[in-house]
Design an enzyme around this catalytic site. Structure first.
Site, PDB file in Angstrom:
ATOM      1  N   ASP A 165      -2.021  -0.799  10.524  1.00 46.54           N
ATOM      2  CA  ASP A 165      -2.101  -0.942   9.067  1.00 46.54           C
ATOM      3  C   ASP A 165      -2.768  -2.242   8.629  1.00 46.54           C
ATOM      4  OD1 ASP A 165      -1.026   1.480   8.366  1.00 46.54           O
ATOM      5  OD2 ASP A 165       1.005   0.727   8.027  1.00 46.54           O
ATOM      6  N   GLY A 180       3.872  -1.435   4.101  1.00 48.61           N
ATOM      7  CA  GLY A 180       2.954  -2.320   4.820  1.00 48.61           C
ATOM      8  C   GLY A 180       3.133  -3.796   4.563  1.00 48.61           C
ATOM      9  N   GLY A 181       4.328  -4.225   4.182  1.00 47.30           N
ATOM     10  CA  GLY A 181       4.529  -5.628   3.834  1.00 47.30           C
ATOM     11  C   GLY A 181       4.172  -6.599   4.945  1.00 47.30           C
ATOM     12  N   GLY A 182       4.646  -6.341   6.154  1.00 48.50           N
ATOM     13  CA  GLY A 182       4.343  -7.226   7.275  1.00 48.50           C
ATOM     14  C   GLY A 182       2.872  -7.223   7.631  1.00 48.50           C
ATOM     15  N   GLY A 199       7.533   1.421   4.680  1.00 48.06           N
ATOM     16  CA  GLY A 199       6.273   2.146   4.749  1.00 48.06           C
ATOM     17  C   GLY A 199       5.247   1.634   3.762  1.00 48.06           C
ATOM     18  N   LYS A 255       0.849  -1.199   0.000  1.00 49.51           N
ATOM     19  CA  LYS A 255       0.000   0.000   0.000  1.00 49.51           C
ATOM     20  C   LYS A 255       0.877   1.240   0.000  1.00 49.51           C
ATOM     21  CE  LYS A 255       0.925   1.319   4.424  1.00 49.51           C
ATOM     22  NZ  LYS A 255       1.647   2.585   4.765  1.00 49.51           N
ATOM     23  N   SER A 260       0.433  -6.512   5.602  1.00 50.45           N
ATOM     24  CA  SER A 260      -0.260  -7.184   4.504  1.00 50.45           C
ATOM     25  C   SER A 260      -0.192  -8.696   4.660  1.00 50.45           C
ATOM     26  CB  SER A 260       0.354  -6.759   3.169  1.00 50.45           C
ATOM     27  OG  SER A 260      -0.309  -7.365   2.083  1.00 50.45           O
TER      28      SER A 260
END
Length: 275
Positions: A140, A104-106, A102, A14, A108
């Site tokens: 997030d 949002g991989g984790g 920033g 994101k 997500s």
């Protein structure tokens, strides 16, 4: 219960089109306003459910120890919230979204895990019904469970569907990291942005990322370099990834060729829906 042996899910990145910090809450969190949209930059998670009663997580990169991993925490929260016992699953994570960016991989990955568990154990449960659980994993995580571009308030869990005109995004990431704690304790961070209406269209004259001032104050040389490339680069989340949006892909490709510093970079599309 569905019979899933090995099922693949995509876990998308994101960006924050803007991010305003309004005030600090009594619980220690901060009220904010932001507008999320997604990117066609994604990890792949493969879930193999079994009868082992064990949770195994592997990845193509080095990841946090199981107890500290958001995917593992998502499984435990799901178990506790919905009283689903004896989960046995092997999860393979193929990472493409950079960490500490920033994007949002984790978060997500955690949301994707909740959705995979829901599909297997509680298919009658809607994505929206899981948002109260998602926010317990991080501010997030709800947007990734929601799965649609959205205006967000509260700490990020109050979501209003709001599409963004699809564009291309040039992402650049310097090898720089500032911790979230350092951002929030910085004297350069404005924590009193004015509340704006969610009915507004995208207006870069009043929509910005409050964390950029902190980043630019600490890294003025990189700030100047960005401005020389294009003054419309924005930071997503608490960084350290910056993005430039344009409907003109050729413009972004030309700009990419001008980048003469050792920066990670991607050229991707924005997405309004990921499910």
């Amino acid at each position: 219960m569905a019979n899933i042996k090995a099922k693949k899910y995509y876990s998308y990145a994101k960006i924050n089109l803007f991010l305003h910090i309004l005030n600090k809450r009594t619980d220690g969190y901060h009220n904010l306003q932001t507008w999320f949209t997604f990117l066609d930059l994604k990890d792949q998670l493969t879930f193999s459910f079994n009868n082992s009663r064990e949770i195994n997580i592997s990845s193509n990169i080095s990841i946090a120890a199981k107890q500290d991993n958001l995917v593992y925490k998502a499984i435990k929260k799901f178990q506790q919230s919905y009283r689903v016992q004896d989960i046995g699953v092997d999860i393979e994570i193929k990472k493409n979204i950079p960490m500490g960016a920033g994007l949002g991989g984790g978060s997500s990955n955690a949301a994707t895990t909740l959705i995979a568990l829901r599909d297997y154990y509680l298919p009658q449960l809607s994505n929206e019904e899981m948002i109260p659980l998602a926010v317990k994993l991080g501010a997030d995580v709800p947007i990734f469970v929601y799965g649609k571009s959205a205006w967000a308030e509260g700490i990020g869990e109050i979501l209003y569907h709001k599409d963004f005109s699809p564009q291309y995004a040039l992402l650049i990431k310097p090898d720089i990291h500032i911790s979230t704690k350092e951002f929030f304790t910085s004297e350069d961070l404005i924590k009193s942005s004015v509340l704006i209406s969610k009915d507004l269209g995208f207006d870069k004259s009043i929509m910005h990322n409050d964390f950029e001032n902190v980043f630019y104050a600490k890294y003025p040389e990189f700030s100047q370099y960005l401005k020389e490339l294009d003054s419309d680069f924005r930071m997503t989340g608490t960084g350290s990834c910056f993005y430039l949006l344009s409907a003109d892909k050729n413009k972004l490709e030309q700009l990419t060729r001008k980048i003469n510093k050792p920066l990670d970079k991607w050229l991707v599309k924005t997405l309004n829906y990921v499910y």
